[in-house]
Design a protein around this motif. Structure first.
Motif, short mmCIF file in Angstrom:
data_model
loop_
_atom_site.label_atom_id
_atom_site.label_comp_id
_atom_site.label_asym_id
_atom_site.label_seq_id
_atom_site.Cartn_x
_atom_site.Cartn_y
_atom_site.Cartn_z
N THR A 280 0.89 -1.20 0.11
CA THR A 280 -0.18 0.08 0.14
C THR A 280 0.82 1.32 -0.10
N ASP A 281 2.16 1.33 0.23
CA ASP A 281 2.91 2.60 0.17
C ASP A 281 2.83 3.18 -0.85
N ASN A 282 3.22 2.47 -2.06
CA ASN A 282 3.20 3.28 -3.35
C ASN A 282 1.84 3.75 -3.85
N ILE A 283 1.01 2.93 -3.18
CA ILE A 283 -0.45 3.63 -3.49
C ILE A 283 -0.74 4.92 -2.72
N VAL A 284 -0.40 4.92 -1.32
CA VAL A 284 -0.87 6.00 -0.64
C VAL A 284 0.03 7.34 -1.17
N ILE A 285 1.45 6.91 -1.48
CA ILE A 285 2.17 8.03 -1.97
C ILE A 285 1.83 8.57 -3.19
N ASN B 24 -1.43 0.26 10.22
CA ASN B 24 -0.28 0.65 9.21
C ASN B 24 -1.05 1.40 8.22
N VAL B 25 -2.22 1.12 7.64
CA VAL B 25 -3.03 1.99 6.68
C VAL B 25 -3.48 3.34 7.29
N GLY B 26 -3.79 3.16 8.60
CA GLY B 26 -4.68 4.42 8.79
C GLY B 26 -3.42 5.38 9.29
N PHE B 27 -2.33 4.89 10.06
CA PHE B 27 -1.22 5.94 10.27
C PHE B 27 -0.58 6.40 9.24
N SER B 28 -0.42 5.52 8.00
CA SER B 28 0.07 6.05 6.85
C SER B 28 -0.62 7.14 6.04
N ALA C 114 0.94 10.71 6.20
CA ALA C 114 1.15 11.29 4.57
C ALA C 114 0.58 12.44 4.24
N LYS C 115 -0.61 12.84 4.83
CA LYS C 115 -1.23 13.92 4.52
C LYS C 115 -0.42 15.17 4.81
N GLY D 150 5.81 10.42 5.98
CA GLY D 150 4.61 9.86 6.86
C GLY D 150 4.19 8.46 6.33
N THR D 151 4.26 8.08 5.33
CA THR D 151 3.73 6.75 4.73
C THR D 151 4.86 5.65 5.38
N LEU D 152 5.96 5.98 5.49
CA LEU D 152 6.86 4.99 5.74
C LEU D 152 6.80 4.84 7.50
N LEU D 153 6.48 6.14 7.96
CA LEU D 153 6.41 6.09 9.66
C LEU D 153 5.35 5.21 9.88
N GLY D 154 4.21 5.17 9.11
CA GLY D 154 2.72 4.23 9.46
C GLY D 154 3.37 2.92 9.57
N THR D 155 4.09 2.36 8.67
CA THR D 155 4.73 1.06 8.64
C THR D 155 5.49 0.74 9.69
N ILE D 156 6.48 1.80 10.00
CA ILE D 156 7.36 1.48 11.20
C ILE D 156 6.38 1.40 12.45
N ILE D 157 5.42 2.25 12.68
CA ILE D 157 4.76 2.18 13.79
C ILE D 157 3.86 0.83 14.02
N SER D 158 3.30 0.37 13.09
CA SER D 158 2.45 -0.97 13.22
C SER D 158 3.65 -2.13 13.40
#
Length: 512
Positions: free
Chosen positions: A246-251, A384-388, A392-393, A399-407
């Motif tokens: 999902t990272d590329n999709i969110v970015i 992951n998706v929620g925080f990303s 990201a906004k 922000g997208t990467l931090l969401g993954t790290i947090i999860s």
């Protein structure tokens, strides 16, 4: 029969060698790609790869479940059971390939939601070609799993990487001649089919009984076990795919397709390394699974040794990534594609955390204990998706990467080893936590020392290639020197050196 260690070492050697040539050809092809096509196509290539990867959810972990069921009949040479399992495998994968194609076609009308650029021609056709490439990969690939489960992964590696290198050469030449992305994708589809077809024929030669038509149906007990493991693995598959795809999709949604293109260069290197590490760990899964059919007494001791060796390799590679990634990107594809250092740190940290989970996940897969943490990936995916999306906004790619790290930090790093130690190793997990923290702290100290040394050494050097060379030398010398200082008295240190000697011996002798 060859020993487990010998098979594992051989599989690792072939995997690393193959990935080296695969990565080299990918680097060269990427240079051709960015010069022959617009920056938008680089982003599209990464975005559609992520979307298609998400479609692999339809596999739902049935492959892993059947692989686990193959270990015992292979060890006992139970041909009839193997034939029955492969019969089920074939039916399942043909159905999955068809489902992937249908779902992919249904997604075509949604593409404008993810891609806002109007400068890309034939967008629907491009996506359809990605779908075709993904779906046809299922029709022959199931036989590859039998070779791997039988501890002969190195055979499939040869087919995979020889095919990939030839494909890259053909794609590069045709890009220069035609400057046409559709032609580039048609070549990819052709080689995907050829690679899987040839591996299938190799499996038929290695296991002639696969051609026999008298395969029985599986007994109800085996089917129930496969169904149970498939259900558990499907939840792992869903969560894992959401996190990684999902990272590329969110970015793309919040930062634009060009930013996806920038990130894709880093992602290409990371994915290549992930494949290398995946090959390394997957190379020992069959051996661990085979060991588990005989005795569990040595499992914990072996795990601790593998975890130590894994940390050494993972932390060293992470240090090298941090020190050379940005200058390498600048030298490779140009200054325009270099990301901020804060994003670089997040990329490297993501890589380190993900890879440090590998030993635990490898043992979990080998021992077939998917059931106990089956809901964890779903919770991880939501976090992951929620925080990303939220981060990201405001922070874009970071922000997208931090969401993954947090999860991963909140859940995986402590729940996954808890499950392994309780149900697989039957031991106290707190020792693992203590060792993990110790390993990570010493890695951070080492990286800080190397970073400070690098700033001092490079303060008056502007040549990018020279910066890369000096940083690599610093990583190789300083990091490993510090590692020896920290861990030379560790019990697993001698094991690590012994295994490295075996690998070196295998390289020198041309065999293992």
């Amino acid at each position: 029969m060859e020993s487990r260690t010998r098979n594992s070492v051989k599989n690792i050697l072939y995997a690393v060698t193959g990935q080296f040539f695969g990565l080299l050809s990918s680097f060269i092809l990427r240079i051709v790609f960015v010069h022959m096509l617009s920056r938008n196509y680089l982003g599209i290539d990464s975005l559609f790869t992520s979307i298609v990867s998400a479609l692999s959810l339809t596999e739902l972990g049935i492959g892993s479940a059947i692989n686990y069921s193959l270990y015992k009949p292979l060890a006992e040479n139970d041909v009839e059971q193997i034939k029955a399992l492969m019969k089920l495998y074939k039916k399942a994968y043909i159905l999955i390939g068809i489902v992937v194609f249908i779902i992919g076609m249904l997604l075509v009308p949604t593409l404008p939601f993810f891609v806002h650029s109007k400068n890309i021609q034939h967008l629907d056709l491009i996506f359809i070609l990605f779908i075709i490439n993904s779906s046809i990969s299922y029709f022959y690939s199931y036989k590859k799993s039998l070779i791997i489960a039988d501890q002969y992964r190195h055979i499939t590696v040869v087919y995979t990487y020889v095919s990939f290198v030839i494909m890259s050469i053909v794609q590069g030449v045709l890009l220069v001649v035609t400057k046409n992305y559709v032609v580039y994708l048609l070549i990819m589809i052709f080689f995907t089919f050829i690679q899987n077809f040839l591996i299938s024929k190799k499996a038929d030669k290695m296991y002639p009984y696969l051609l026999e038509k008298d395969a029985k149906n599986l007994d109800s007990k085996t089917l129930k076990l496969i169904a149970k493991n498939t259900y558990a693995m499907s939840l792992h598959k869903i969560g894992g795919t959401v996190v990684t795809s999902t990272d590329n999709i969110v970015i793309s949604k919040f930062s634009g397709i060009v930013e996806v293109g920038k990130y894709s260069n880093y992602q290409m290197v990371i994915n290549a390394l992930n494949i290398v590490f995946g090959q390394i760990f997957n190379s020992v899964i069959a051996s661990i699974g085979n060991l588990g059919t005989e005795s569990n007494r040595k499992l914990k001791n072996n795990f601790e040794k593998i975890f130590f060796l894994s940390f050494w390799l993972i932390s060293f590679v992470s240090c090298c990534l941090y020190m050379v990634f940005n200058p390498f990107i600048k030298l490779w594809v140009g200054k325009f594609f270099v990301l901020k250092e804060s994003v670089l740190i997040a990329i490297v940290l993501n890589f380190y955390i993900y890879q440090m989970r590998r030993p635990v996940l490898t043992y979990r897969d080998a021992l077939g204990i998917y059931w106990y943490d089956r809901f964890l990936p779903l919770i991880e995916a939501v976090i992951n998706v929620g925080f990303s999306i939220i981060l990201a906004k405001h922070l874009g790619i970071l922000g997208t990467l931090l969401g993954t790290i947090i999860s991963m930090t909140c859940l995986n790093l402590w729940i996954e080893p808890l499950i392994l130690y309780k149900y697989g190793l039957h031991s106290n997990v707190f020792e693992y936590y203590r060792v993990f923290i110790k390993y990570t702290v010493t890695a951070i100290i080492s990286v800080v020392i190397i970073r400070v040394t690098s700033i001092f050494v490079l303060w008056n050097i502007s040549n990018v290639l020279l910066q890369i060379i000096i940083n690599i030398i610093l990583c190789v010398l300083l990091y490993n020197m510090l590692f020896v200082v920290f861990y030379h008295k560790d019990a697993a240190f001698d094991y690590a050196l012994g295994l490295l000697e075996k690998i070196a011996h295998g390289i020198i002798k041309g065999r293992s």
